[in-house]
Design a protein around this motif. Structure first.
Motif, PDB file in Angstrom:
ATOM      1  N   LYS A 159      49.555  45.503  73.444  1.00 49.01           N
ATOM      2  CA  LYS A 159      50.241  44.527  74.293  1.00 49.01           C
ATOM      3  C   LYS A 159      51.228  43.688  73.490  1.00 49.01           C
ATOM      4  N   HIS A 160      50.859  43.391  72.230  1.00 48.10           N
ATOM      5  CA  HIS A 160      51.713  42.538  71.400  1.00 48.10           C
ATOM      6  C   HIS A 160      52.561  43.322  70.407  1.00 48.10           C
ATOM      7  N   SER A 161      52.528  44.660  70.545  1.00 46.29           N
ATOM      8  CA  SER A 161      53.315  45.513  69.633  1.00 46.29           C
ATOM      9  C   SER A 161      53.005  45.207  68.166  1.00 46.29           C
ATOM     10  N   VAL A 162      51.721  45.136  67.892  1.00 45.86           N
ATOM     11  CA  VAL A 162      51.302  44.887  66.508  1.00 45.86           C
ATOM     12  C   VAL A 162      50.596  46.135  65.979  1.00 45.86           C
ATOM     13  N   LYS A 163      50.928  46.493  64.754  1.00 41.82           N
ATOM     14  CA  LYS A 163      50.232  47.610  64.105  1.00 41.82           C
ATOM     15  C   LYS A 163      49.264  47.034  63.082  1.00 41.82           C
ATOM     16  N   ALA A 164      48.083  47.657  63.022  1.00 42.01           N
ATOM     17  CA  ALA A 164      47.046  47.134  62.131  1.00 42.01           C
ATOM     18  C   ALA A 164      46.375  48.278  61.378  1.00 42.01           C
ATOM     19  N   THR A 165      45.311  47.920  60.678  1.00 39.87           N
ATOM     20  CA  THR A 165      44.603  48.917  59.856  1.00 39.87           C
ATOM     21  C   THR A 165      43.108  48.823  60.153  1.00 39.87           C
ATOM     22  N   PHE A 166      42.474  49.995  60.289  1.00 33.77           N
ATOM     23  CA  PHE A 166      41.037  50.050  60.594  1.00 33.77           C
ATOM     24  C   PHE A 166      40.315  50.766  59.454  1.00 33.77           C
ATOM     25  N   PHE A 167      39.471  50.022  58.759  1.00 34.38           N
ATOM     26  CA  PHE A 167      38.639  50.637  57.710  1.00 34.38           C
ATOM     27  C   PHE A 167      37.309  51.008  58.348  1.00 34.38           C
ATOM     28  N   ILE A 168      37.173  52.288  58.610  1.00 32.97           N
ATOM     29  CA  ILE A 168      36.061  52.729  59.459  1.00 32.97           C
ATOM     30  C   ILE A 168      34.830  53.165  58.650  1.00 32.97           C
ATOM     31  N   ILE A 169      33.712  53.147  59.372  1.00 28.23           N
ATOM     32  CA  ILE A 169      32.492  53.776  58.854  1.00 28.23           C
ATOM     33  C   ILE A 169      32.243  55.016  59.722  1.00 28.23           C
ATOM     34  N   ASN A 170      31.127  55.696  59.501  1.00 28.29           N
ATOM     35  CA  ASN A 170      30.921  56.929  60.255  1.00 28.29           C
ATOM     36  C   ASN A 170      30.842  56.652  61.763  1.00 28.29           C
ATOM     37  N   PHE A 171      31.271  57.639  62.516  1.00 33.89           N
ATOM     38  CA  PHE A 171      31.354  57.475  63.965  1.00 33.89           C
ATOM     39  C   PHE A 171      30.737  58.694  64.629  1.00 33.89           C
ATOM     40  N   SER A 172      30.304  58.494  65.862  1.00 30.49           N
ATOM     41  CA  SER A 172      29.699  59.612  66.587  1.00 30.49           C
ATOM     42  C   SER A 172      30.804  60.531  67.113  1.00 30.49           C
ATOM     43  N   ASP A 173      30.434  61.759  67.419  1.00 32.44           N
ATOM     44  CA  ASP A 173      31.413  62.690  67.983  1.00 32.44           C
ATOM     45  C   ASP A 173      32.047  62.091  69.231  1.00 32.44           C
ATOM     46  N   GLY A 174      31.240  61.365  69.996  1.00 29.11           N
ATOM     47  CA  GLY A 174      31.732  60.766  71.237  1.00 29.11           C
ATOM     48  C   GLY A 174      32.779  59.690  71.004  1.00 29.11           C
ATOM     49  N   ASP A 175      32.829  59.171  69.782  1.00 33.41           N
ATOM     50  CA  ASP A 175      33.825  58.134  69.480  1.00 33.41           C
ATOM     51  C   ASP A 175      35.053  58.685  68.754  1.00 33.41           C
ATOM     52  N   SER A 176      35.113  60.009  68.660  1.00 31.93           N
ATOM     53  CA  SER A 176      36.265  60.615  67.970  1.00 31.93           C
ATOM     54  C   SER A 176      37.580  60.224  68.628  1.00 31.93           C
ATOM     55  N   ASP A 177      37.521  60.071  69.947  1.00 32.19           N
ATOM     56  CA  ASP A 177      38.767  59.746  70.656  1.00 32.19           C
ATOM     57  C   ASP A 177      39.313  58.387  70.217  1.00 32.19           C
ATOM     58  N   ILE A 178      38.417  57.492  69.811  1.00 32.35           N
ATOM     59  CA  ILE A 178      38.899  56.174  69.364  1.00 32.35           C
ATOM     60  C   ILE A 178      39.695  56.320  68.072  1.00 32.35           C
ATOM     61  N   ILE A 179      39.179  57.167  67.182  1.00 36.29           N
ATOM     62  CA  ILE A 179      39.893  57.397  65.918  1.00 36.29           C
ATOM     63  C   ILE A 179      41.270  57.999  66.197  1.00 36.29           C
ATOM     64  N   ARG A 180      41.273  58.961  67.099  1.00 36.33           N
ATOM     65  CA  ARG A 180      42.569  59.587  67.418  1.00 36.33           C
ATOM     66  C   ARG A 180      43.523  58.589  68.062  1.00 36.33           C
ATOM     67  N   ARG A 181      42.963  57.708  68.882  1.00 35.90           N
ATOM     68  CA  ARG A 181      43.832  56.717  69.525  1.00 35.90           C
ATOM     69  C   ARG A 181      44.425  55.764  68.478  1.00 35.90           C
ATOM     70  N   ILE A 182      43.593  55.346  67.525  1.00 37.13           N
ATOM     71  CA  ILE A 182      44.092  54.464  66.457  1.00 37.13           C
ATOM     72  C   ILE A 182      45.312  55.095  65.790  1.00 37.13           C
ATOM     73  N   LEU A 183      45.154  56.380  65.449  1.00 38.95           N
ATOM     74  CA  LEU A 183      46.240  57.080  64.761  1.00 38.95           C
ATOM     75  C   LEU A 183      47.448  57.274  65.669  1.00 38.95           C
ATOM     76  N   ASP A 184      47.161  57.696  66.897  1.00 42.13           N
ATOM     77  CA  ASP A 184      48.257  57.978  67.830  1.00 42.13           C
ATOM     78  C   ASP A 184      49.104  56.737  68.104  1.00 42.13           C
ATOM     79  N   GLU A 185      48.463  55.580  68.055  1.00 43.76           N
ATOM     80  CA  GLU A 185      49.211  54.363  68.387  1.00 43.76           C
ATOM     81  C   GLU A 185      49.857  53.731  67.167  1.00 43.76           C
ATOM     82  N   GLY A 186      49.870  54.481  66.067  1.00 41.10           N
ATOM     83  CA  GLY A 186      50.645  54.045  64.909  1.00 41.10           C
ATOM     84  C   GLY A 186      49.917  53.127  63.957  1.00 41.10           C
ATOM     85  N   HIS A 187      48.614  52.976  64.147  1.00 46.06           N
ATOM     86  CA  HIS A 187      47.852  52.160  63.209  1.00 46.06           C
ATOM     87  C   HIS A 187      47.410  53.043  62.047  1.00 46.06           C
TER      88      HIS A 187
END
Ligand code: ZN
Length: 502
Positions: A318-346
């Protein structure tokens, strides 16, 4: 038995006696003894002719018959014979001649000759040395059905033909190929010099390839400042059968490092069955003064969480801000969140597969494995190679004190392994309690920001951090009002690091 020749001889002998007598009488010879001598000699010869000279010839009998067949390379043993002459066994008088070469096919004649007195006989035996053994075809690499993907690549020469007599007759084989749908049969037919045949077939099944896979060398997102050099690192590709098809990769697109912009390099590949795939490398060329000065790098640790990460992404979007996510392990069901982070330029960075200090700081090996394991997961679901890391607890942590010096060693090692680590210089305070007060978080950030530098803000997006989500719009608005710019951590971000204490 009297044959005509014997009768003629008998008559001739009688005539000789008469002639001799007449001659003696005409000569008026009184020497009767001469007449008698001539007569006796004549009678002797007559008897001889009659009984022996022109009586029955010797008889030779061949055991086993006149024709014998043996296999080449076998041994030939004389089958035996007997000879008789008017009831007398003259076997010992038989001469045998003629050689049989059992190492060579052909017809050999063995001659049996007997001469006894005036009797004479010859008999012949034919020995056939033959090759009746067929050649053998060996299909190299097994006879089962082979899976292939390219009919043109069938190796029909993958066999040998050997004959016990002719030796290697591989080059005499006739190879034919018959295709029936996805089944290809290769037939091998070979005959030896004696006409014995061997036959073999190999079946190939044409498999259908899926989508090829392309792996980029280096990182899929690269950020460069204008004027620096872009070095094409290429990619590798394999078809779905795992065969290297790197040579088929076509690279398109160009990077103008003289002009800021987002450049896309496309790597496309087509396998032998025309299955295509393509991947892209983003090369972000930024201006010389990009992300210099009043910068804010929002960083979120310990996620993703289904509860908060998507909400944070919504706010950032909404605010056109790019950020950084230092992640820990995620479930297969949350893979889409990782892809969304990348797709949105973070930027996705690695915090660690596990966050348990006792485990991850137990050894350098344990720590590196904790990074690479998660890095592989991210790569597998997104194709992104992660370069940026953040140590759990930060590089200044003392929770690792149970392993003295581990942080000193690790902060060197990760750099050697090609990673870049970032700590922070602004604490939002959302880590200290389960859900810090929203206003406290906003206040901590506002107080921590300093103009004229890279401000790396530590926040969290794990599932308890609802107030972080709530504080985010205000933080962004404040920063904007103070002239700060936001950026994700990229190659051009100078590392913000702590002093190592262990
Ligand atoms: Zn953490």
């Amino acid at each position: 038995m009297l044959d005509p020749i014997k009768i003629v001889l008998l008559v001739f002998t009688a005539l000789m006696i008469v002639a001799a007598s007449v001659f003696c009488v005409r000569m008026k010879s009184s020497r009767l003894s001469s007449i008698g001598l001539v007569s006796i000699v004549s009678l002797f010869f007559a008897t001889l002719f009659f009984y022996y000279g022109y009586s029955d010839a010797p008889e030779i009998a061949l055991a086993g018959g006149g024709e014998v067949t043996i296999e080449v390379f076998g041994s030939y043993k004389e089958p035996g014979y007997t000879a008789e002459f008017n009831g007398i066994d003259v076997t010992n008088e038989v001469r045998v001649s003629g050689d049989v070469d059992t190492d060579k096919t052909g017809d050999y004649t063995v001659k049996y000759t007997v001469n006894f007195l005036f009797g004479h006989a010859v008999k012949r035996r034919t020995v056939h040395v033959v090759d009746t053994k067929p050649p053998e075809i060996e299909l190299l690499g097994g006879e089962e059905t082979w899976m292939i993907y390219d009919p043109d690549e069938i190796d029909t020469g993958n066999f040998t033909a050997y004959d016990n007599y002719d030796g290697d007759i591989t080059d005499k084989a006739v190879v034919s190929t018959l295709r029936n749908g996805d089944c290809i049969t290769v037939s091998y037919l070979v005959a030896d010099s004696s006409g014995n045949e061997a036959h073999a077939t190999r079946t190939f099944e044409v498999g259908h390839l899926g989508i090829p896979k392309i792996n980029l060398n280096g990182y899929s997102t690269i950020t460069l400042r204008t004027g620096s050099a872009y070095e094409e690192q290429g990619a590798t590709a394999a078809d779905s059968a795992g065969r290297d098809i790197t040579e088929r990769i076509v690279v398109s697109g160009r990077v103008d490092t003289g002009n800021p912009g987002i450049y896309r390099i496309t790597y496309s590949v087509t396998d032998s069955q025309n299955n295509e795939s393509a991947v892209m490398r983003i090369v972000n060329v930024v201006s010389e003064d990009y992300a210099r000065g009043n910068m804010v790098y929002l960083t979120f640790d310990d996620g993703p969480s289904r509860k908060n990460t998507p909400r944070i992404l919504d706010v950032l979007k909404k605010h056109s801000v790019k950020a950084t996510f230092f992640i820990i392990n995620f479930s297969d069901g949350d893979s889409d969140i990782i892809r969304r982070i990348l797709d949105e330029g973070h930027t996705v960075g690695i915090h660690g597969y596990s966050h348990r200090y006792k485990e991850i700081y137990a050894s350098e090996e344990a720590f590196m494995k904790n990074i690479t394991r998660l890095g592989k997961r991210v790569y597998d679901i997104s194709g992104a190679k992660v370069k940026f890391i953040r140590f759990p607890g930060g590089s200044s942590n003392v929770v690792s004190a149970f392993n003295p010096g581990i942080m000193t060693r690790l902060t060197k090692k990760v750099l050697e392994e090609g990673y870049v680590y970032y700590d922070w210089n602004v604490e939002s305070g959302d880590a200290s309690v389960k859900a810090a007060d929203k206003d406290v978080i906003v206040g901590n950030v506002i107080n921590g920001l300093k103009p004229g530098r890279d401000n790396v803000v530590l926040m969290h997006d794990s599932k308890e951090k609802t107030t972080t989500v709530e504080a985010l719009p205000e933080i962004i608005e404040y920063c904007r009002s103070q002239g700060y710019d936001f950026a994700p951590i990229t190659d051009v971000t100078e590392p913000v690091i702590h002093k190592v204490k262990n």
